[in-house]
Design an enzyme around this catalytic site. Sequence first.
Site, PDB file in Angstrom:
ATOM      1  N   LYS A 145       7.438  -4.055   5.364  1.00  0.00           N
ATOM      2  CA  LYS A 145       8.477  -3.918   4.346  1.00  0.00           C
ATOM      3  C   LYS A 145       9.880  -3.845   4.969  1.00  0.00           C
ATOM      4  O   LYS A 145      10.019  -3.616   6.190  1.00  0.00           O
ATOM      5  CB  LYS A 145       8.188  -2.675   3.504  1.00  0.00           C
ATOM      6  CG  LYS A 145       6.914  -2.769   2.646  1.00  0.00           C
ATOM      7  CD  LYS A 145       6.693  -1.469   1.891  1.00  0.00           C
ATOM      8  CE  LYS A 145       5.589  -1.551   0.874  1.00  0.00           C
ATOM      9  NZ  LYS A 145       5.420  -0.247   0.165  1.00  0.00           N
ATOM     10  N   TYR A 153       5.052  -6.626  -8.016  1.00  0.00           N
ATOM     11  CA  TYR A 153       4.728  -5.227  -8.349  1.00  0.00           C
ATOM     12  C   TYR A 153       4.570  -4.992  -9.852  1.00  0.00           C
ATOM     13  O   TYR A 153       4.721  -3.866 -10.313  1.00  0.00           O
ATOM     14  CB  TYR A 153       5.787  -4.294  -7.770  1.00  0.00           C
ATOM     15  CG  TYR A 153       5.584  -4.023  -6.289  1.00  0.00           C
ATOM     16  CD1 TYR A 153       4.489  -3.281  -5.829  1.00  0.00           C
ATOM     17  CD2 TYR A 153       6.469  -4.502  -5.339  1.00  0.00           C
ATOM     18  CE1 TYR A 153       4.288  -3.033  -4.485  1.00  0.00           C
ATOM     19  CE2 TYR A 153       6.277  -4.253  -3.974  1.00  0.00           C
ATOM     20  CZ  TYR A 153       5.183  -3.519  -3.567  1.00  0.00           C
ATOM     21  OH  TYR A 153       4.982  -3.266  -2.231  1.00  0.00           O
ATOM     22  N   PHE A 204       9.133   4.817 -10.814  1.00  0.00           N
ATOM     23  CA  PHE A 204       9.774   4.341  -9.592  1.00  0.00           C
ATOM     24  C   PHE A 204       9.854   2.816  -9.495  1.00  0.00           C
ATOM     25  O   PHE A 204      10.267   2.286  -8.459  1.00  0.00           O
ATOM     26  CB  PHE A 204       9.087   4.925  -8.350  1.00  0.00           C
ATOM     27  CG  PHE A 204       7.609   4.603  -8.222  1.00  0.00           C
ATOM     28  CD1 PHE A 204       7.182   3.377  -7.734  1.00  0.00           C
ATOM     29  CD2 PHE A 204       6.653   5.537  -8.586  1.00  0.00           C
ATOM     30  CE1 PHE A 204       5.831   3.074  -7.605  1.00  0.00           C
ATOM     31  CE2 PHE A 204       5.284   5.248  -8.452  1.00  0.00           C
ATOM     32  CZ  PHE A 204       4.883   4.015  -7.970  1.00  0.00           C
ATOM     33  N   ARG A 234      -6.348  -0.367   4.815  1.00  0.00           N
ATOM     34  CA  ARG A 234      -5.734   0.829   4.201  1.00  0.00           C
ATOM     35  C   ARG A 234      -5.976   2.061   5.074  1.00  0.00           C
ATOM     36  O   ARG A 234      -5.133   2.968   5.128  1.00  0.00           O
ATOM     37  CB  ARG A 234      -6.227   1.018   2.765  1.00  0.00           C
ATOM     38  CG  ARG A 234      -5.619  -0.035   1.818  1.00  0.00           C
ATOM     39  CD  ARG A 234      -5.824   0.289   0.354  1.00  0.00           C
ATOM     40  NE  ARG A 234      -5.014   1.408  -0.097  1.00  0.00           N
ATOM     41  CZ  ARG A 234      -3.826   1.305  -0.700  1.00  0.00           C
ATOM     42  NH1 ARG A 234      -3.287   0.125  -0.919  1.00  0.00           N
ATOM     43  NH2 ARG A 234      -3.174   2.373  -1.089  1.00  0.00           N
ATOM     44  N   THR A 262      -0.062   6.708   1.222  1.00  0.00           N
ATOM     45  CA  THR A 262       1.221   6.206   0.717  1.00  0.00           C
ATOM     46  C   THR A 262       2.393   7.028   1.246  1.00  0.00           C
ATOM     47  O   THR A 262       3.414   6.468   1.647  1.00  0.00           O
ATOM     48  CB  THR A 262       1.209   6.258  -0.834  1.00  0.00           C
ATOM     49  OG1 THR A 262       0.064   5.548  -1.308  1.00  0.00           O
ATOM     50  CG2 THR A 262       2.477   5.661  -1.412  1.00  0.00           C
ATOM     51  N   ARG A 314       1.747   4.237   8.880  1.00  0.00           N
ATOM     52  CA  ARG A 314       2.757   4.963   8.089  1.00  0.00           C
ATOM     53  C   ARG A 314       3.158   6.279   8.759  1.00  0.00           C
ATOM     54  O   ARG A 314       4.332   6.673   8.707  1.00  0.00           O
ATOM     55  CB  ARG A 314       2.266   5.178   6.663  1.00  0.00           C
ATOM     56  CG  ARG A 314       2.398   3.895   5.828  1.00  0.00           C
ATOM     57  CD  ARG A 314       1.648   3.986   4.532  1.00  0.00           C
ATOM     58  NE  ARG A 314       2.016   2.916   3.598  1.00  0.00           N
ATOM     59  CZ  ARG A 314       1.323   2.643   2.500  1.00  0.00           C
ATOM     60  NH1 ARG A 314       0.250   3.343   2.192  1.00  0.00           N
ATOM     61  NH2 ARG A 314       1.705   1.660   1.699  1.00  0.00           N
ATOM     62  N   ASN A 355       7.989   3.282   3.028  1.00  0.00           N
ATOM     63  CA  ASN A 355       6.774   3.618   3.765  1.00  0.00           C
ATOM     64  C   ASN A 355       6.227   2.474   4.621  1.00  0.00           C
ATOM     65  O   ASN A 355       5.038   2.396   4.881  1.00  0.00           O
ATOM     66  CB  ASN A 355       5.714   4.177   2.810  1.00  0.00           C
ATOM     67  CG  ASN A 355       5.309   3.181   1.752  1.00  0.00           C
ATOM     68  OD1 ASN A 355       5.853   2.093   1.668  1.00  0.00           O
ATOM     69  ND2 ASN A 355       4.332   3.546   0.945  1.00  0.00           N
ATOM     70  N   HIS A 401       2.850  -2.560   3.123  1.00  0.00           N
ATOM     71  CA  HIS A 401       2.022  -2.717   1.926  1.00  0.00           C
ATOM     72  C   HIS A 401       0.609  -3.079   2.340  1.00  0.00           C
ATOM     73  O   HIS A 401       0.411  -3.718   3.372  1.00  0.00           O
ATOM     74  CB  HIS A 401       2.584  -3.849   1.046  1.00  0.00           C
ATOM     75  CG  HIS A 401       1.653  -4.257  -0.065  1.00  0.00           C
ATOM     76  ND1 HIS A 401       1.556  -3.541  -1.234  1.00  0.00           N
ATOM     77  CD2 HIS A 401       0.744  -5.269  -0.160  1.00  0.00           C
ATOM     78  CE1 HIS A 401       0.635  -4.112  -2.007  1.00  0.00           C
ATOM     79  NE2 HIS A 401       0.130  -5.168  -1.381  1.00  0.00           N
ATOM     80  N   GLU A 423      -2.654 -11.600  -4.154  1.00  0.00           N
ATOM     81  CA  GLU A 423      -1.457 -11.330  -3.352  1.00  0.00           C
ATOM     82  C   GLU A 423      -1.305 -12.338  -2.210  1.00  0.00           C
ATOM     83  O   GLU A 423      -0.186 -12.739  -1.888  1.00  0.00           O
ATOM     84  CB  GLU A 423      -1.508  -9.899  -2.817  1.00  0.00           C
ATOM     85  CG  GLU A 423      -1.350  -8.878  -3.938  1.00  0.00           C
ATOM     86  CD  GLU A 423      -1.446  -7.427  -3.470  1.00  0.00           C
ATOM     87  OE1 GLU A 423      -1.322  -6.534  -4.323  1.00  0.00           O
ATOM     88  OE2 GLU A 423      -1.632  -7.193  -2.260  1.00  0.00           O
TER      89      GLU A 423
END
Length: 143
Positions: free
Chosen positions: A10, A50, A58, A86, A92, A103, A113, A116, A127
């Site tokens: 990100k 998103y 948010f 993940r 998160t 992260r 963070n 993704h 995606e």
Amino acid sequence: MGRKTLAIIKPDAVNDGYIGEIISMITKAGFKIKAMKMTYLTKAQAQKFYEVHKERPFYGELVDYMTSGPCVPIALEKDNAVADYRKLIGATDPAEAEEGTVRKLYARNKQFNAVHGSDSDENAEKEVAFFFSEQEILENYFD
Ligand code: GDP
Ligand code: MG
């Protein structure tokens, strides 16, 4: 069990200079890079990507964040890709992420963070297709 997932480095992590470290962690964990690019999302693209979060408080901040600078989407392949990736990136919120996760090491906070990761095989397919054409994902190129 699917073999695909979509990662995004990100804008915060790109800006903070962590592209190399994060890709290194991903490949050392056994993921194969099937496609990768650096791109700058438009507001419309970030809103679409998103869309599942559009009712969340948010959502606006998330779209602003993802359009604040370039990002690096990466199509990954591995057995059990969604869950294993993940696990590699951690929770998160980096304050809740396990030691040694992407992260924990590179995220600033729950919003900024660093990365993704797809949350299901179905979303992984969608995606990956959002960012890459079939021609950009050359199957079995080096196999
Ligand atoms: P993920 O699957 O772990 O990335 O988390 P979610 O799908 O729940 O949220 C999507 C993204 O929205 C996160 O990765 C964060 O960048 C952002 N986000 C999540 N929770 C919050 C929050 O409470 N506030 C803000 N500003 N952003 C959030
Ligand atoms: Mg998510």
